[in-house]
Design an enzyme around this catalytic site. Structure first.
Site, PDB file in Angstrom:
ATOM      1  N   ARG A 156       6.539  17.646  -4.304  1.00 57.29           N
ATOM      2  CA  ARG A 156       5.382  17.584  -5.198  1.00 57.29           C
ATOM      3  C   ARG A 156       4.948  19.008  -5.482  1.00 57.29           C
ATOM      4  NH1 ARG A 156       2.290  12.831  -3.583  1.00 57.29           N
ATOM      5  NH2 ARG A 156       0.449  14.125  -3.446  1.00 57.29           N
ATOM      6  N   ASP A 207       0.869  -1.159   0.000  1.00 61.01           N
ATOM      7  CA  ASP A 207       0.000   0.000   0.000  1.00 61.01           C
ATOM      8  C   ASP A 207       0.913   1.217   0.000  1.00 61.01           C
ATOM      9  OD1 ASP A 207      -2.277   1.572   0.343  1.00 61.01           O
ATOM     10  OD2 ASP A 207      -1.932   1.637   2.506  1.00 61.01           O
ATOM     11  N   ARG A 212      -5.638   4.041  -7.797  1.00 59.32           N
ATOM     12  CA  ARG A 212      -7.087   4.079  -7.790  1.00 59.32           C
ATOM     13  C   ARG A 212      -7.682   2.681  -7.758  1.00 59.32           C
ATOM     14  NH1 ARG A 212      -9.285   7.908  -5.823  1.00 59.32           N
ATOM     15  NH2 ARG A 212      -8.812   9.989  -6.521  1.00 59.32           N
TER      16      ARG A 212
END
Lengths: 965, 358
Positions: free
Chosen positions: A466, A264, A659
């Site tokens: 980011r 994950d 997703r």
């Protein structure tokens, strides 16, 4: 609870939703209601659900009594983000979608109450549909062991049959004539019947070849290994006071064979904490700290933070080190103020003001949360939101903006905008998004600024931050009205609504003025890139499966070194239809194979491709990465495409799936598990990882911020991703190594021990006479030889932990199943057989002619038994000595202890006083010098071949393990 | 089976209650010795072992060469074949039969000389045969004397229900040939060679494992009253040795020797030891001609067995045992060969094998 489909139930704040229900009405205006879906998909932010306007005023029991709508909907499924159905009520049809559903497992937040109609209950709810079935996990060694035990059983029966046939023949030829001295039993009617009885006798005598005690010993070892995992300080996390925990004792050695890790992202690779770290405003960067010589200063714990005390609503946890930005804001620099105003307006965050001044933001993505928090600390506090307004507190003054439109984010647009009317009545568009997208839509006047900013942006990106670019635009009233009408029209058309909306958004997001750029640090957990690099070196493939957006996932991929700029190509599969996905997959695969094919084999028939893939997998030098989105994954996981997907994925160094739903995570794991015959490990921290954790061979839970579900479902849990390295490369490797050595030795020992009876059968008329006495047979496995091998299985280390981590390649033998497989089993049983052969025939050769030095005959069965038993105990002890790489005090104790105990019991059993019937064979026998000559010779002959083989292997063909030692 | 290990950590006070102990055991850092198979240790070890085995082998071989042994298969040798044929028929079991075999020895048997009888193809090691005895009876338990264990079946009681002592197939099949060795001196005299028929057993067997029932002022015969001798025996157990009353009953040495069952079908058992107290045989058995008078009782033709007598001198590691010295010599040469091959291989290929090449 007795909730049934069709019931209408009332939910109150902070309650778990008990079933999948259709929201009818709520305490909030417009039938809104907020839910937290962390239990379902792992996302911690609040989500809005809105009831149909027709039903939103039913907030009264009497009105609800009259509600007689009928819902027709899809059958139960596991898609968390989709629902289609229609409500028939009062002769009207209303379409239903996911926005009107509250799914079981969500928690109601910020909503006093709501009413809903149960659509799915019990096992049909999406939560339950997403629960993978819990399987009983067993290791491959376990399965192999069961197979081997069956083989051994077959071998046992073979031996029984051979000896039974031998007995039949012997009784016919010899035994019949011996009846004078030993008549047959009354019930023993014929030689064949005697053979039949002999078969069963030998099954009983030789049963020690089937290692029953093996299962017990293996469990003891695993328990010990689990305790070592629990006790390891280097997997203990100080900050959270969390030691590593093994919840199962059955999987330890499988940790040494892992080939695929499914991870994950949020909370597992990252700390799940986003930090606003730098920005560029109007061509000026902020965020770095310089000393008096204009040299950049490294930011450490000690660097002084900016003091935000001027702002009573600031977030205390927020840290920023560059004071000049605060000065700029305080000095009313319009660019800086607009910058933070944009950050405070342009987002989808939900505020929650638990008490006055105690603001908590619920953000869909932690990035947004970080940006809004930054704005808050710099004096632009986002305080409240209604569907039509946004309330800020700008430098201490309240300001309410009328929210005219939200031009939301998606993967194609890669930007979001809001159109607001500010308190002064001007209409403004604020836009934030990916830099490339924004730069294409700027007003020519911003060109210079654009160059400066893009320089800063590449600087930020180089630091692994980011980035987002921010821009704004003033809109005239008239222009907006025209656009507004078009928007209204387009949002009611049925066909191509999406495209038309996109075109309309595109139209208004033009000619913007650049404000600047933000840089957010998604803090990776400590040591993540190093761990990933190390695991990669150990030939472990890591796939990231995340519910995050494509961009987020990719940027994490870059920051933890899974994606690199020097990779040959990063394939992004994002097709929405099966055909698209198929084409994209095919193209990517051909791309990889094609390039190599040119250089290697030239033209190859397409049909051969799959056959040769495995060869190619090895030879591909170039590095590829695959990024695939959840929608595409749904198609790619269909039976006809899954092979293509798997082949492609295995050709790539890095695979990132974004997703994805919890069930898809499990499906991906299952896919690899089913087709690759490889050991899979899933690691995650949230409830959405549970099914994946349950599906994989090994599930690892990270005990982080997201509750305990993953930890409870997992087989191992610890606090930080980086401990995975130690778990696999040290504990897993050791466990596997120890278990394999243990098994090989155990089989060897049992064969050497038992087969002596088999050889003796040929000399005792196949009469099922045992060689050893009964006590020795009983005690051999449980007393004389159990402890040294247990000590080896518990403590042995071929390579210490530092070197295990330093040379990750040491892990590879486990993946290739080299240390214990059918071949190794065959070899060790062969060694056992040869040993038993020598053990029997050398004393036989010596005894058939030997005499005691006082002249009395010495070839009696009991003396022979004592000699063989003693030799056996010595030989297996020497062998374990050679097999042990790491002699701790415990090993010494067990080893010498076992030998001492053997002799002690032997002499005690056969002492004069204690057991008169047992003669003192041992004393008579072992006081004989010739017996010791026999024992010495047998030991040397039994041990040396093995020693020669290991010497040749270690010194002439050393493996990496031998070298590291 | 999986069982959770959670919550096993002890309640510890302090700031980090769940932190594992930093003990060497728990952290798997126990001090340890890691032996390694290097050429420097293994090769010398091989050479050393080869030398040791070689020396042992040579020494044993020399010792064996110095021993003397003579074997005589008398099953149907000379006039024994009459007896052999007589014993073919079980109904003749009661008839006595004796025969004589002659042999000569070329070299004096120096020192102690041991006289053995040997049987071939006689399976004392069959499971049912070995079990067919009652150690309780032979250790002298009165209770067992008249009530032998069922293991002895079918040799526990005779048809009339009289218990057999000693019971069982082992005792029943006791070897009952007897031998008288005679030396034919060069002067033509026939000198009987005195054989000690005592001290044939292990001390523990004679004194611990085999004991007569308590006599309590009765004679041995009275104690054994109510039992009968084994079916195949000619004499009851209490009068096996007519010369020495102390060698009767369960402690008769021939019985004890027989009752120690051989591990293999071909075996020899001690019959007597040369009595060197006799002036003629002080130094052992002189060279010359000998004859043995055999009371031929034991039938072997049913199971195609052979009977033999063996005369041998001993060394400290037993009789004339060629197996051990030869095995040692073979082993030593194999080790030496392996060691040389290993050395060459190591010299040529393996010398820098252990260097890290990364």
């Amino acid at each position: 609870m007795n909730v049934r489909v069709g019931d209408i139930i009332k939910l109150e704040n902070n309650q778990f939703v008990a079933a999948d229900i259709l929201l009818l009405c709520s305490s909030e205006p417009y039938g809104l209601c907020y839910v937290e879906t962390a239990e379902l998909d792992g996302e911690t932010n609040l989500k809005v659900r809105q009831a149909l306007s027709m039903t939103s005023d039913l907030g009264d029991v009497s009105k609800l009594m009259d509600f007689d709508g009928e819902v027709i909907c899809e059958p139960p499924n596991n898609k968390l983000d989709k629902f289609t159905g229609t409500l028939h009520w009062r002769d009207n049809k209303y379409s239903l979608d996911n926005e009107k559903m509250l799914l079981r497992g969500c928690i109601l937040r910020n909503t006093e109450w709501c009413f809903g109609m149960v659509i799915f209950a019990g096992l049909q709810t999406k939560l339950m549909q997403n629960c993978g079935r819990t399987k009983f996990k067993r290791t491959s060694i376990d399965k192999l062991m069961n197979t081997l035990v069956l083989w051994i059983f077959a071998f046992l029966i073979c031996m029984g049959v051979i000896l039974a046939i031998g007995n039949t023949i012997w009784e016919t030829c010899v035994g019949r004539k011996f009846e004078l001295f030993l008549p047959w039993d009354e019930f023993q009617s014929s030689a064949v019947f005697s053979g039949f009885l002999t078969f069963w006798s030998y099954i009983i005598i030789l049963n020690t070849v089937v290692p029953i005690s093996l299962y017990v010993s293996v469990e003891v070892l695993r328990l010990g290994h689990s305790f070592f995992i629990n006790w390891d300080r280097k997997m203990y996390h100080n900050q959270s006071d969390m030691p590593a925990e093994a919840h199962t004792t059955t999987l330890n050695e499988e940790l040494g064979q892992v080939e695929f890790i499914f991870s994950d992202k949020t909370g597992t690779l990252t700390q799940n904490i986003m930090v606003f770290s730098k920005c560029s405003i109007n061509g000026q960067t902020y965020g770095d700290v310089y000393d008096e010589f204009n040299q950049k200063v490294e930011i450490t714990e000690k660097t002084t933070c900016v003091d935000f005390s001027f702002n009573p609503l600031c977030d205390k946890a927020f840290k920023f080190y560059d004071c000049s930005l605060v000065e700029a804001v305080k000095q009313q620099e319009s660019a800086a103020q607009d910058f933070f105003r944009l950050l405070a307006l342009c987002h989808t965050v939900m505020p929650e003001e638990k008490s006055e001044g105690n603001l908590v933001y619920q953000a869909q993505s932690p990035d947004e949360g970080a940006l809004v928090t930054a704005a808050r600390n710099f004096g632009f506090i986002f305080r409240a939101r209604t569907p039509e307004t946004i309330t800020l507190c700008e430098m201490g003054r309240a300001a309410t903006y009328e929210l005219l439109a939200i031009l939301d984010f998606n993967n194609v647009r890669k930007r979001m905008s809001v159109i607001v009317r500010n308190p002064q009545g001007q209409i403004k568009l604020y836009c934030k998004g990916a830099d490339t997208i924004i730069f294409d839509r700027l007003d020519p006047s911003s060109e210079d600024l654009m160059y400066a900013t893009s320089e800063h942006l590449s600087e930020f990106a180089g630091e692994g931050l980011r980035t987002l670019a921010l821009a704004h635009k003033d809109l005239s009233e008239e222009y907006y009205q025209v656009w507004q009408k078009k928007l209204h029209y387009v949002s009611t058309v049925i066909e191509n609504r999406e495209e038309q909306l996109a075109a309309l958004y595109e139209e208004i997001e033009q000619g913007m003025k650049l404000l600047g750029a933000t840089a957010i640090e998604d803090k990776l957990q400590e040591g993540v890139p190093e761990t990933i690099a190390c695991l990669n070196l150990a030939n472990i493939k890591i796939w990231v499966l995340t519910g995050d957006k494509l961009e987020t996932a990719m940027s994490i991929g870059y920051s933890c070194n899974m994606l690199r700029d020097d990779m040959d190509e990063v394939f992004v599969i994002s097709g929405l239809t099966q055909l698209e996905v198929q084409q994209q997959l095919r193209k990517a695969k051909e791309n990889i194979l094609g390039l190599n094919r040119v250089s290697s084999t030239g033209d190859v028939e397409k049909g051969d491709m799959s056959a040769e893939d495995s060869v190619f997998e090895e030879t591909i030098i170039s590095e590829y990465a695959l990024v695939i989105s959840g929608h595409s994954l749904a198609h790619a996981l269909e039976p006809q495409l899954e092979h293509t997907l798997l082949d492609l994925a295995c050709l790539c160094k890095t695979v990132i799936c974004c997703r994805v739903t919890p069930m898809q995570k499990a499906q991906v794991v299952e896919l690899v598990r089913r087709h690759k015959m490889a050991v899979t490990l899933a690691v995650g921290d949230g409830a959405n990882d549970v099914s994946m954790i349950k599906t994989a061979h090994i599930g690892v839970g990270i005990s982080g911020q997201e509750g305990m579900q993953a930890v409870l479902a997992s087989d191992y849990s610890f606090a930080q991703f980086r401990y995975l390295q130690r778990l696999l490369l040290v504990h897993g490797r050791w466990s596997y190594f120890r278990m394999c050595n243990f098994l090989a030795y155990f089989f060897y020992k049992n064969f050497a021990f038992t087969l002596v009876h088999f050889w003796y059968g040929f000399f005792c008329g196949f009469s099922a006479q045992t060689v050893y006495d009964q006590w020795f047979i009983t005690l051999f496995n449980i007393v004389y030889t159990s402890l040294p091998v247990l000590a080896m299985g518990l403590f042995d280390q071929d390579v210490n932990d530092q070197n295990s981590l330093r040379y990750p390649s040491l892990y590879k033998p486990g993946q290739q199943n080299l240390l214990f497989n059918k071949r190794q089993f065959f070899l060790c049983t062969l060694q056992g057989m040869v040993t038993s052969f020598l053990l029997f025939f050398i004393p036989y050769g010596a005894f058939s002619v030997t005499l005691k030095d006082d002249g009395s005959d010495f070839s009696d069965q009991q003396a022979f038994a004592v000699t063989i038993a003693t030799t056996l105990v010595i030989v297996v002890s020497v062998q374990i000595g050679l097999d042990t790489h790491y002699w701790t005090a415990v090993n010494h104790l067990f080893m010498w202890g076992s030998l001492i105990v053997y002799f002690a019991i032997l002499f005690a059993m056969q002492s004069d006083g204690l057991f008169g019937i047992f003669p003192s064979t041992a004393r008579n026998c072992l006081s004989e010098k010739s017996v010791w000559l026999v024992i010495l010779l047998t030991t040397v002959v039994c041990i040396l071949p093995g020693l020669v083989v290991s010497f040749l292997r270690v010194d002439l063909f050393p493996t990496l393990t031998d070298k590291v030692q | 089976p999986s069982f959770p290990l959670m919550g096993k950590t002890k309640d510890k006070s302090g700031p980090l209650p769940r932190r594992p102990d930093n003990s060497a055991f728990k952290q798997q850092r126990l001090p340890a010795w890691s032996p390694m198979l290097t050429a420097n240790t293994v090769l010398p070890f091989f050479y050393l072992l080869a030398v040791i085995c070689m020396l042992l082998g040579v020494w044993l071989l020399l010792l064996v060469q110095s021993t003397q042994e003579i074997k005589l298969d008398y099953t149907d040798l000379g006039n024994c074949d009459e007896c052999f044929n007589l014993r073919r028929n079980v109904s003749n079991a009661a008839q006595t039969c004796s025969c004589r075999v002659e042999f000569s020895i070329d070299k004096t048997f120096k020192g102690d000389v041991f006289f053995y009888y040997g049987l071939k193809n006689f399976h004392q090691n069959l499971r049912r045969y070995m079990d067919s005895r009652d150690d309780g009876q032979t250790v002298g338990w009165i209770k067992k004397l008249k009530n032998p264990s069922t293991y002895c079946e079918p040799f526990a009681k005779d048809e009339d229900g009289v218990p057999i002592a000693p019971c069982g197939a082992v005792a029943n099949s006791m070897f009952n040939d007897s031998f008288a060795l005679t030396y034919h001196s060069s002067s033509g005299h026939r000198v009987p060679v005195p054989l000690l028929r005592k001290g044939l057993t292990w001390y523990t067997d004679k004194n611990v494992k085999f004991r007569n029932p308590r006599t309590d002022n009765l004679t041995l015969a009275q104690v054994f009253e109510g039992t009968r001798q084994p079916l195949y025996w000619q004499k009851p157990v209490y009068s096996l040795d007519p010369h020495d009353p102390n060698n009767n009953g369960f402690i008769n040495e021939d019985l004890i020797v027989w009752m120690r069952e051989a591990a293999f079908p071909n075996f020899k058992k001690l019959y007597g030891i040369l009595n060197r107290a006799d002036a003629n045989f002080e130094k052992g058995l002189p060279k010359g001609n000998y004859s043995i008078n055999i009371t031929y009782n034991f039938p072997v033709q049913h199971f195609q067995g052979r009977k033999e007598v063996v005369l041998t001198t001993l060394t400290w590691f037993g009789g004339q045992n060629h197996f051990l010295p030869i095995a040692y010599l073979v082993t030593s040469s194999l080790i030496l060969l392996t060691a040389v091959v290993l050395t060459v291989a190591w010299w040529k290929f393996g010398k820098d094998g252990k260097n890290m090449k990364e």
